[in-house]
Write an enzyme that holds these catalytic residues in place. Sequence first.
Site, PDB file in Angstrom:
ATOM      1  N   HIS A  74       0.812  -1.213   0.000  1.00 42.31           N
ATOM      2  CA  HIS A  74       0.000   0.000   0.000  1.00 42.31           C
ATOM      3  C   HIS A  74       0.849   1.268   0.000  1.00 42.31           C
ATOM      4  O   HIS A  74       1.888   1.363   0.644  1.00 42.31           O
ATOM      5  CB  HIS A  74      -0.929   0.006   1.218  1.00 42.31           C
ATOM      6  CG  HIS A  74      -0.215  -0.116   2.534  1.00 42.31           C
ATOM      7  ND1 HIS A  74       0.318   0.959   3.201  1.00 42.31           N
ATOM      8  CD2 HIS A  74       0.064  -1.189   3.301  1.00 42.31           C
ATOM      9  CE1 HIS A  74       0.884   0.561   4.323  1.00 42.31           C
ATOM     10  NE2 HIS A  74       0.746  -0.752   4.407  1.00 42.31           N
ATOM     11  N   ASP A  75       0.401   2.243  -0.788  1.00 39.90           N
ATOM     12  CA  ASP A  75       0.966   3.595  -0.836  1.00 39.90           C
ATOM     13  C   ASP A  75       2.351   3.667  -1.455  1.00 39.90           C
ATOM     14  O   ASP A  75       3.002   4.716  -1.404  1.00 39.90           O
ATOM     15  CB  ASP A  75       0.995   4.232   0.562  1.00 39.90           C
ATOM     16  CG  ASP A  75      -0.378   4.274   1.204  1.00 39.90           C
ATOM     17  OD1 ASP A  75      -1.242   4.992   0.682  1.00 39.90           O
ATOM     18  OD2 ASP A  75      -0.596   3.567   2.217  1.00 39.90           O
ATOM     19  N   GLY A  89       5.035  -1.066   2.806  1.00 38.00           N
ATOM     20  CA  GLY A  89       4.224   0.105   2.522  1.00 38.00           C
ATOM     21  C   GLY A  89       5.010   1.402   2.455  1.00 38.00           C
ATOM     22  O   GLY A  89       6.078   1.542   3.045  1.00 38.00           O
TER      23      GLY A  89
END
Length: 263
Positions: free
Chosen positions: A121-122, A139
Site C-alpha cells: 500500500h501507498d 508500505g
Amino acid sequence: MAIVHSTAIVHEGAQLHESVEVGAYAVIHANVKIGAGTKVGEHCVIDGHTTIGENNVFYRFCSIGGIPQDKKYANEVTRLEIGNGNTFREFVTVNTGTAQDVGVTRIGDDNWIMAYVHIAHDCQIGSHTILANTVQLAGHIHVGDWAIIGGMSAAHQFIHIGAHSMTGGMSSIRQDIPPFVLGAGQPYKPAGINSEGLKRRGFTPEQIQVLREAYKTIYLRQLSLADALVDIKRLQSENPDSAAHLQLFLDFFAQSDRGLGRK
C-alpha cells in the site's frame, strides 16, 4: 466490446476498452478501469478502485488492487493507479493505498515487474524500473525512475530508493538509497556509482565522473552531511552539464527520512 474469455467474470460497472483481452478464469471487479491494448492473463484478479492505462500485460495469477495488508485499514475508499506499457509476471501482488498516506498506490510506465513481486500500500513506483523475482516492497516506499532492484530483496517501509540506482540480489534494504548508487548486502551497503547502467542510458564519461565525485563526498570523505551537501552544490556550479543530475542528489537528501547507511 472487450475480448473476454467465456470463463472469465467481468463485474457490472467495470470499464474495459474494446481492445482489452481477458483470459480464462480471470475476475475483474466493478470499480476497475482498463485502457486500450492491455492483456489480463488467466486466473488474474483485478479489484479495488483501480485504474490501469494502455498496453500493460498481466501474466497468469496476478492479484492487482487488493486491500492493504494493514490492520489500520477500515474499508476506506483508496486507489491504485497504473500507467502504460508495464509487464507484471506471475503471482505479482499490488495493493491499494491507505488513508494514513496519500490514499493511492502508483506505478508509472514501462516497468518490468517479475514473478512473485509484492508492492504494498501507498508505494510510489516511477517509470522504467526493474523489480526482479520476489522483490518485496513494504508500505509507503518510493522508487525512482530507472531503478533496478535485484531478486529476493526486501525493503523496509517508508524507504526511498533513488533514480538510476541498482541494488544487488538478496539485499536487506533498511535505509534510503540515493540516486545513481550501486550496492547490495544484508544489510544493504553502498559500493559506488551505477556507472554501467548510466553508460547504457547515455550519460557521458564526464557526467559519470562528476557523480563519482558526489558519491565520494557523501560516503568517503568523513564530512558531515551538511558539509557534504555544500561541496556538492559547489560541484554543481562548476559542472553545468551535470547540474540536473546533481540536483537529483540534493533533492533526495532533503527528503531522506531513513538515513543513508553512511560509514
